[in-house]
Design an enzyme around this catalytic site. Structure first.
Site, mmCIF file in Angstrom:
data_model
loop_
_atom_site.group_PDB
_atom_site.id
_atom_site.type_symbol
_atom_site.label_atom_id
_atom_site.label_comp_id
_atom_site.label_asym_id
_atom_site.label_seq_id
_atom_site.Cartn_x
_atom_site.Cartn_y
_atom_site.Cartn_z
ATOM 1 N N LYS A 251 0.848 -1.196 0.000
ATOM 2 C CA LYS A 251 0.000 0.000 0.000
ATOM 3 C C LYS A 251 0.882 1.244 0.000
ATOM 4 O O LYS A 251 1.708 1.434 0.888
ATOM 5 C CB LYS A 251 -0.906 -0.007 1.226
ATOM 6 N N LYS A 263 -9.855 12.794 8.637
ATOM 7 C CA LYS A 263 -9.381 12.321 9.930
ATOM 8 C C LYS A 263 -9.318 13.466 10.936
ATOM 9 O O LYS A 263 -9.240 14.639 10.546
ATOM 10 C CB LYS A 263 -7.974 11.723 9.788
ATOM 11 N N ASP A 333 -12.104 7.254 3.876
ATOM 12 C CA ASP A 333 -10.915 6.968 4.676
ATOM 13 C C ASP A 333 -10.582 5.477 4.674
ATOM 14 O O ASP A 333 -9.595 5.064 5.270
ATOM 15 C CB ASP A 333 -11.100 7.474 6.112
ATOM 16 N N GLU A 335 -9.465 3.907 2.121
ATOM 17 C CA GLU A 335 -8.937 4.027 0.756
ATOM 18 C C GLU A 335 -7.882 2.984 0.430
ATOM 19 O O GLU A 335 -7.672 2.646 -0.737
ATOM 20 C CB GLU A 335 -8.351 5.429 0.548
ATOM 21 N N ARG A 337 -7.751 -0.214 0.875
ATOM 22 C CA ARG A 337 -8.297 -1.407 0.233
ATOM 23 C C ARG A 337 -8.733 -1.125 -1.214
ATOM 24 O O ARG A 337 -8.794 -2.042 -2.032
ATOM 25 C CB ARG A 337 -9.457 -1.960 1.065
#
Length: 483
Positions: A251, A263, A333, A335, A337
């Site tokens: 990632k 966030k 949030d 993101e 995956r």
């Protein structure tokens, strides 16, 4: 930093000129008759020194030793875990601005695992990030001499240990860099720098190429940032072309604001570490460049920022992944995956023997396992067992988590094939269940490193995990084949 392995007794270690001498004392230690051994023997007899793991005694310029400082450290039964603990404690006791040359000597012959642990612990304790500091100060410790009576038989393990250190520190470097010094474009250049080594190649795909591939999920995350995305493809070719590779997918969210689902401000700076999975893939390739094992490995890094502007993806939007599956994005949030699922589909073209994705994926995994173990999810029993064993051997621990089909119920939606979140309950598991949908064509494992990739607080910084685990996993079958 320069590491050297040498055959040394305690008497010989006492004659080495250095800034500090760390002596590792196991439960099986029996003092010889030389002056230094006799001094250690008296310290043990009086109870000032102990062989219990982590117990240390610091001495200043003892007359029988050339070193300015001496630290006696207990390593208990001499296991890798206890050696690592002892070296960390001993280095803390010896640390100073003048510590440029260090000698670490085992009082009794160590195992290969113990030697590797000593090298790793010394490197970890002495590491410092300096890239964006104005003075550009260098690492204080410049050289480490590791001494053992059985040094000749440990040469192979020592070479591997120093190569892993090179990989771990490469991963730390890139994970520690601020987001403006590690954009997707800059991260791609770091990957390209690895291609100067033999057997490694690197291709970098831009947004146009990614669009042509149909990576709609990856594109959706990237569209809220002015920084262009990059899809990085690294290849290490150490075996025949016909040999199926292991594919590592990291990632590469170089900064994660959460997007529209923004966030909290507190500790958001730590979201520069959200590309630690990508950094670990770079670190593994750095180690492979040193060891040149007879294996094939592919590294895939979908790199972008997750920011918010007028083009940013919105909660409720539906996008189409490279696999053709449609995804309702309920939380921007979640993101990681989204970028990973397209990379996992891309991995199919390599006909891999296994695919492992590495990601700082969920806060839920931090709640479940803390900072001790990474979360391990796998649809393949043999792969899960091999990764678990590799983590134990490398002292880079993981813990297998469930993948029961019932956990996928929360990912259902009437507006797409799947949603990207399933609520708070079992968040690490449901994230893994989402990824599993894209991995049906090969053995797959997912490492959630959200709790282990970096430290917060006064010790804030990247850990370089799970480079050690991944290298151990990759090299173990290679070693078996070579026998």
């Amino acid at each position: 930093m320069n590491f050297e392995l040498k055959s040394l007794s305690l008497a010989q270690a006492a004659t080495e000129k250095c800034d500090a001498l760390l002596v590792l004392l196991g439960d099986d230690y029996k003092p010889a008759k030389d002056g230094f051994s006799a001094l250690i023997g008296r310290a043990l007899k009086d109870g000032d020194a102990q062989t219990k793991a982590g117990k240390v005694l610091a001495l200043y310029k003892p007359p029988v030793v050339q070193a300015a400082r001496v630290v006696l450290a207990g390593i208990g039964d001499g296991s890798a875990k206890q050696v690592r603990s002892a070296v960390s404690a001993a280095y803390a006791a010896a640390k100073s601005d003048k510590l440029k040359k260090l000698v670490v000597v085992f009082a009794s012959n160590p195992s290969a695992a113990a030697l590797r642990a000593a090298v790793a612990a010394t490197a970890d304790a002495s590491y410092s990030y300096t890239t964006t500091k104005s003075k550009g100060e260098a690492r204080v410790l410049q050289s480490v001499l590791v001494g053992a009576g059985n040094a000749d038989e440990l040469a192979g393990g020592f070479e591997r240990a120093t190569a892993v250190v090179a990989g771990v520190e490469f991963a730390k470097e890139w994970a520690n860099r601020p987001a403006n010094h590690a954009t997707p474009t800059v991260l791609a250049k770091a990957a390209q720098s690895l291609a100067k080594h033999a057997r490694i190649t690197c291709d970098v795909l831009d947004a146009k190429a990614v669009t042509k591939l149909g990576m709609g999920a990856f594109l959706a995350v990237a569209q809220g940032s002015e920084e262009p995305l990059r899809f990085i493809v690294l290849k290490y070719s150490g075996a025949a072309k016909s040999a199926a590779p292991t594919v590592l997918v990291g990632k590469g969210i170089t900064f994660d604001s959460g997007g529209i689902s923004i966030k909290p401000a507190a500790e958001m700076d730590e979201m520069k570490f959200d590309m630690s999975g990508a950094a670990s893939v770079l670190g593994v390739f750095r180690t492979l460049s040193e060891l040149k094992p007879a294996i094939n490995v592919v590294g895939l890094i979908p790199a972008c920022e997750n920011l918010l502007n007028g083009r940013a993806v919105k909660p409720g939007d539906v996008v189409t992944s490279m696999s053709g599956q449609t995804i309702e994005i309920l939380n921007t949030d979640a993101e990681g995956r989204l970028v990973l699922c397209d990379a996992l589909t891309y991995a199919e073209r390599f006909k891999p023997k296994a695919v492992i994705d590495i990601a700082t994926l969920t806060g839920a995994c931090v709640v479940a396992l803390g900072a001790v173990r990474s979360g391990l999810f796998s649809s393949d029993e043999a792969l899960a067992q091999a990764l678990g064993a590799a983590g134990d051997a490398a002292q880079d621990l993981c813990w297998r988590m469930p993948l029961d089909e019932e956990y996928a119920e929360g990912l259902k939606t009437q507006f797409a094939d799947v949603t990207n979140v399933a609520g708070r309950a079992a968040g690490a598991v449901t994230a893994a269940k989402y990824l599993q949908r894209f991995t049906e064509k090969y053995p797959w494992a997912h490492l959630d490193i959200a709790g282990t990739a970096w430290k917060s607080g006064a010790a804030k910084g990247a850990t370089g995990r799970p480079v050690g685990l991944l290298v151990e996993y990759l090299l173990t079958p290679a070693q078996a084949a070579a026998k």
